[in-house]
Design an enzyme around this catalytic site. Structure first.
Site, PDB file in Angstrom:
ATOM      1  N   ASN A  87       0.801  -1.231   0.000  1.00  0.00           N
ATOM      2  CA  ASN A  87       0.000   0.000   0.000  1.00  0.00           C
ATOM      3  C   ASN A  87       0.829   1.275   0.000  1.00  0.00           C
ATOM      4  OD1 ASN A  87      -1.664  -2.063   2.171  1.00  0.00           O
ATOM      5  ND2 ASN A  87      -2.629  -1.480   0.241  1.00  0.00           N
ATOM      6  N   ILE A  94       0.875   6.858   0.206  1.00  0.00           N
ATOM      7  CA  ILE A  94       0.201   5.822   0.988  1.00  0.00           C
ATOM      8  C   ILE A  94      -1.238   5.678   0.529  1.00  0.00           C
ATOM      9  CG2 ILE A  94      -0.484   5.094   3.316  1.00  0.00           C
ATOM     10  CD1 ILE A  94       1.778   6.885   4.387  1.00  0.00           C
ATOM     11  N   CYS A  95      -1.634   4.435   0.304  1.00  0.00           N
ATOM     12  CA  CYS A  95      -3.016   4.148  -0.077  1.00  0.00           C
ATOM     13  C   CYS A  95      -3.696   3.407   1.069  1.00  0.00           C
ATOM     14  CB  CYS A  95      -3.055   3.295  -1.350  1.00  0.00           C
ATOM     15  SG  CYS A  95      -4.731   2.887  -1.895  1.00  0.00           S
ATOM     16  N   VAL A  96      -4.604   4.093   1.752  1.00  0.00           N
ATOM     17  CA  VAL A  96      -5.368   3.484   2.835  1.00  0.00           C
ATOM     18  C   VAL A  96      -6.748   4.137   2.836  1.00  0.00           C
ATOM     19  CG1 VAL A  96      -4.483   5.131   4.539  1.00  0.00           C
ATOM     20  CG2 VAL A  96      -5.351   2.921   5.307  1.00  0.00           C
ATOM     21  N   LYS A 100      -9.005   8.079   2.111  1.00  0.00           N
ATOM     22  CA  LYS A 100      -9.806   8.188   0.884  1.00  0.00           C
ATOM     23  C   LYS A 100     -11.290   8.151   1.232  1.00  0.00           C
ATOM     24  CE  LYS A 100      -6.319   6.498  -2.357  1.00  0.00           C
ATOM     25  NZ  LYS A 100      -6.020   5.537  -3.427  1.00  0.00           N
TER      26      LYS A 100
END
EC number: 2.3.2.23
Length: 221
Positions: A87, A94-96, A100
């Site tokens: 992630n 950072i993808c969380v 989002k």
């Protein structure tokens, strides 16, 4: 990156300042906060790698950037320390979900930091930014853990707390020319050839004196 301090309403800035101050005084376990007095909209932190994960023993520097629409819009998170994680993109983004679709204005920065720390324990391969890491996590966890631990050893185990600091071997300030502690090479030591030169000069003076005395004696005759 440009500061958003001037773009945020005063009431939002007060709330951010209050929360950042509280975080710095009482940070979550394994997380340190390095607030900036110049730009409260960019928060630098460090997260200790959780035990029982490939990141254990490492200290990962990170930053949260608050945009001009915060808190209606979630902050953006970036790892500054290189990390092998599904992630986390190659540029550290950072993808969380909490950053989002699951974001709510009332969640706060403490919740964001705790969620990112949990992401080190429970990666989510379904929303992978690093597809290679996500694939290894699903298909070959042993290899994934090995790669993640290797990068942790290389990049996150430098023996620092994660705080921004000057390199220990960086250029040091020069001493002033008049510094009494500054030692001059050769100071106080006899210079080679000095004694010989003085002797030659003395002998020359004696010969010249003898010639002068001889001329004076001849004039008297």
């Amino acid at each position: 990156m440009n500061s958003n301090v001037e773009n945020l309403p005063p009431q939002v800035l007060r709330l951010v300042y209050k929360e950042v101050s509280a975080l710095a005084a009482d940070p979550p376990e394994g997380i340190k906060i390095y607030p900036s007095e110049e730009d409260i909209t960019e928060l630098h932190t460090s997260i200790e790698g959780p035990e029982g994960t490939p990141y254990a023993g490492g200290v990962f520097r990170m930053r949260l950037v608050l945009g001009k629409d915060f808190p209606a819009v979630p902050p953006r998170g970036y790892f500054l320390t290189k990390i092998f994680h599904p992630n986390v993109g190659h540029k550290g983004e950072i993808c969380v979900n909490v950053l989002k679709r699951d974001w709510k204005a009332e969640l706060g920065l403490r919740h964001v930091l705790l969620t990112i720390k949990c992401l080190l324990i429970h990666p989510n391969p379904e929303s992978a930014l690093n597809e290679e890491a996500g694939k290894l996590l699903l298909e070959d966890y042993k290899e994934y853990a090995s790669r993640a631990h290797l990068l942790t050893e290389i990049h996150a185990m430098g023996g620092t707390s994660g705080a921004p600091q000057e390199p220990a071997d960086g250029p040091q300030p020069k001493k002033h020319a008049g510094d009494p502690n500054k030692r001059v090479v050769g100071a106080g030591l006899p210079t080679m050839g000095t004694g010989t030169n003085n002797s030659n000069i003395s002998n020359t003076n004696i010969v010249a004196k003898k010639k002068t005395d001889k001329k004076r004696a001849l004039r008297r005759l």
